[in-house]
Design a protein around this motif. Sequence first.
Motif, PDB file in Angstrom:
ATOM      1  N   LYS A  35     -22.080 -14.932  41.355  1.00  0.00           N
ATOM      2  CA  LYS A  35     -22.448 -15.920  42.047  1.00  0.00           C
ATOM      3  C   LYS A  35     -22.635 -17.220  41.116  1.00  0.00           C
ATOM      4  N   ALA A  36     -23.101 -17.025  40.065  1.00  0.00           N
ATOM      5  CA  ALA A  36     -23.239 -18.476  39.269  1.00  0.00           C
ATOM      6  C   ALA A  36     -22.195 -18.517  38.542  1.00  0.00           C
ATOM      7  N   PHE A  37     -21.482 -17.671  37.867  1.00  0.00           N
ATOM      8  CA  PHE A  37     -20.316 -17.847  37.142  1.00  0.00           C
ATOM      9  C   PHE A  37     -19.001 -17.343  37.580  1.00  0.00           C
ATOM     10  N   TRP A  67     -27.789  -6.100  33.848  1.00  0.00           N
ATOM     11  CA  TRP A  67     -28.807  -6.502  33.023  1.00  0.00           C
ATOM     12  C   TRP A  67     -28.315  -6.938  31.642  1.00  0.00           C
ATOM     13  N   TRP A  90     -26.677  -4.472  39.988  1.00  0.00           N
ATOM     14  CA  TRP A  90     -26.846  -5.787  39.097  1.00  0.00           C
ATOM     15  C   TRP A  90     -26.474  -5.270  37.848  1.00  0.00           C
ATOM     16  N   GLU A 121     -30.473  -1.486  42.349  1.00  0.00           N
ATOM     17  CA  GLU A 121     -31.864  -1.794  42.519  1.00  0.00           C
ATOM     18  C   GLU A 121     -32.128  -0.750  43.774  1.00  0.00           C
ATOM     19  N   THR A 122     -33.516  -0.569  44.261  1.00  0.00           N
ATOM     20  CA  THR A 122     -33.843   0.367  45.251  1.00  0.00           C
ATOM     21  C   THR A 122     -33.051   0.013  46.735  1.00  0.00           C
ATOM     22  N   GLU A 179     -34.580 -10.105  29.368  1.00  0.00           N
ATOM     23  CA  GLU A 179     -33.499  -9.556  30.196  1.00  0.00           C
ATOM     24  C   GLU A 179     -32.806 -10.508  31.112  1.00  0.00           C
ATOM     25  N   ILE A 180     -31.537 -10.597  31.104  1.00  0.00           N
ATOM     26  CA  ILE A 180     -30.931 -11.577  32.057  1.00  0.00           C
ATOM     27  C   ILE A 180     -30.020 -10.911  33.295  1.00  0.00           C
ATOM     28  N   GLY A 181     -30.381 -10.912  34.410  1.00  0.00           N
ATOM     29  CA  GLY A 181     -29.803 -10.108  35.446  1.00  0.00           C
ATOM     30  C   GLY A 181     -28.994 -11.141  36.518  1.00  0.00           C
ATOM     31  N   TYR A 182     -27.538 -10.348  36.568  1.00  0.00           N
ATOM     32  CA  TYR A 182     -26.564 -11.087  37.578  1.00  0.00           C
ATOM     33  C   TYR A 182     -26.565 -10.055  38.613  1.00  0.00           C
ATOM     34  N   LYS A 183     -26.634 -10.402  39.931  1.00  0.00           N
ATOM     35  CA  LYS A 183     -26.259  -9.462  40.908  1.00  0.00           C
ATOM     36  C   LYS A 183     -24.820  -9.366  40.989  1.00  0.00           C
ATOM     37  N   GLU A 211     -28.567  -2.789  45.939  1.00  0.00           N
ATOM     38  CA  GLU A 211     -27.932  -3.797  45.078  1.00  0.00           C
ATOM     39  C   GLU A 211     -27.350  -3.376  43.832  1.00  0.00           C
TER      40      GLU A 211
END
Lengths: 294, 294
Positions: free
Chosen positions: B56-58, B22, B20, B14-15, B31-35, B18
């Motif tokens: 973070k989520a998984f 997708w 990610w 990302e700009t 689209e499902i995005g994960y940092k 970061e």
Amino acid sequence: MKDNRYSLTGYHKETNEELWLWDDLPELDMEIGYKVGALLHYEQSPFQEISMIETKAFGRMLVLDGTPQVTAKDGFIYNEMITHVAMATHPKPTKVAMIGGGDCGPAREALKYKDVQQIDVVEIDPRVIEVCRTWMTQETDYDRDGRIHTVIKDGYKWIQEQKNQYDVLLVDRSDPYGPAISLYKRPFYQYVYDSLTDDGIAVFQSGSPYYNSDILKKTIGSVKKLFPIVHTYLCSIPSFPGGIWSFTIASKKWDPLKADLNGLQWQEAKYITPEVFRASFILPGYIRSKLEEK
Amino acid sequence: MKDNRYSLTGYHKETNEELWLWDDLPELDMEIGYKVGALLHYEQSPFQEISMIETKAFGRMLVLDGTPQVTAKDGFIYNEMITHVAMATHPKPTKVAMIGGGDCGPAREALKYKDVQQIDVVEIDPRVIEVCRTWMTQETDYDRDGRIHTVIKDGYKWIQEQKNQYDVLLVDRSDPYGPAISLYKRPFYQYVYDSLTDDGIAVFQSGSPYYNSDILKKTIGSVKKLFPIVHTYLCSIPSFPGGIWSFTIASKKWDPLKADLNGLQWQEAKYITPEVFRASFILPGYIRSKLEEK
């Protein structure tokens, strides 16, 4: 995180001029994006930004302040599961109320029970009802039935005026941020208890048991202080993050686990059946463990 | 749709720099995005691009060709549900095989059954096993048990050489695109049938019953031509799109609906219990209807 932020919350124009809605889940470092097939409606009401979009995965989607609320294709799951479990557990639900649920999906489900004489739909923002009526609600079901009464009021204030009124009360609250926060506070649960008849039943939307089991645990803890019969049940809603979702039922007299289900109006339902009703109370091991943790 | 496409499939900077991941679902316009908290590993193997990221989520997430496969935090659900249902239905599962499943999660679950003497894990890409062993698999469980045999081979070729061998066969296949496509074709189901003993049981990953019920319907149709006992069961996997997921069990003799479940090794499981086992066969109305459509 996206470039080309659009004027609407959560919406972005991609470089190729496609419009996308991004459901931002910052606490999970996740985003879920939907390409907007058509932006059917948007407005800033006194309470929130309301939009209705067309999506490929879920058809029409009501979006409040950039967060998806209910969709045409899978909204029946939420609507059936928040409504039928209490309605079939109570042997004669006559007077029913729901806080939130401006799309009137739960009200339509409650209408299927012949003993029902009155359904009060309490919604803070009349524009949500109007937008859903135009783009989502099946008007014929909704408007032609004189049993539904719309009450335009803050649910937290409204509930304080109700005493010993309702056989079934559905708390179709959004997540505990912004306007819905009071519907998660201690006094609210007491007001709900007081609003019910001596054998009344309440159902609370209680969040994702995977991502946010704290909301669920707090809900259970609060209602257990007041109600003798409390159970959590689950369903799978594809448009909700993580898919698995919880409701908590709190009852003064009737136990859903002992309900005979003869009255369950499942024949025209698309998700619930008597077997699904019973299975919804069976929690996966990890969820049961989380709820048992101190 | 994103700018700043990174060299890795599905990854974008990302700009604000970061990174990610997708997960692009073009057939759904989603689209499902994960940092990416950390890009722990990436390589191009002869078969696919393999990466391991921290989310973070998984927690840790194995990603093949830009598509999430299994995560540290919710992988137990898939692993338990593809494995235990067949293992507990068969009264004495001695010889077991799994096609795919290079992360060895299902194999670890199968080890919990004391009658098991041999578990053959058939994986086309040895690098997947190595990467999972380094970053995901609990090595102690996996490497210290002599019953697990890794077979580095194309599952579609391997299965043709197996006749009357296995009590339980788990088909841990990915979606029907790219390398896994042959595991969805007619002859494959016959080979699976032939590889089983006279009272053998097979389980197939059969996709999302919400987004892609055609895969599920075709799987059921194919196995019903061969096996006398066929059932679909469901579970909720938060990291999978839509959350709700299906498996199809095909059995020559033993019916999971009649299993006594005394042998179910659920005490150390985190998802399955005897009640969850039984409830997993109860399908929501709309899924049942889809499967009944001609």
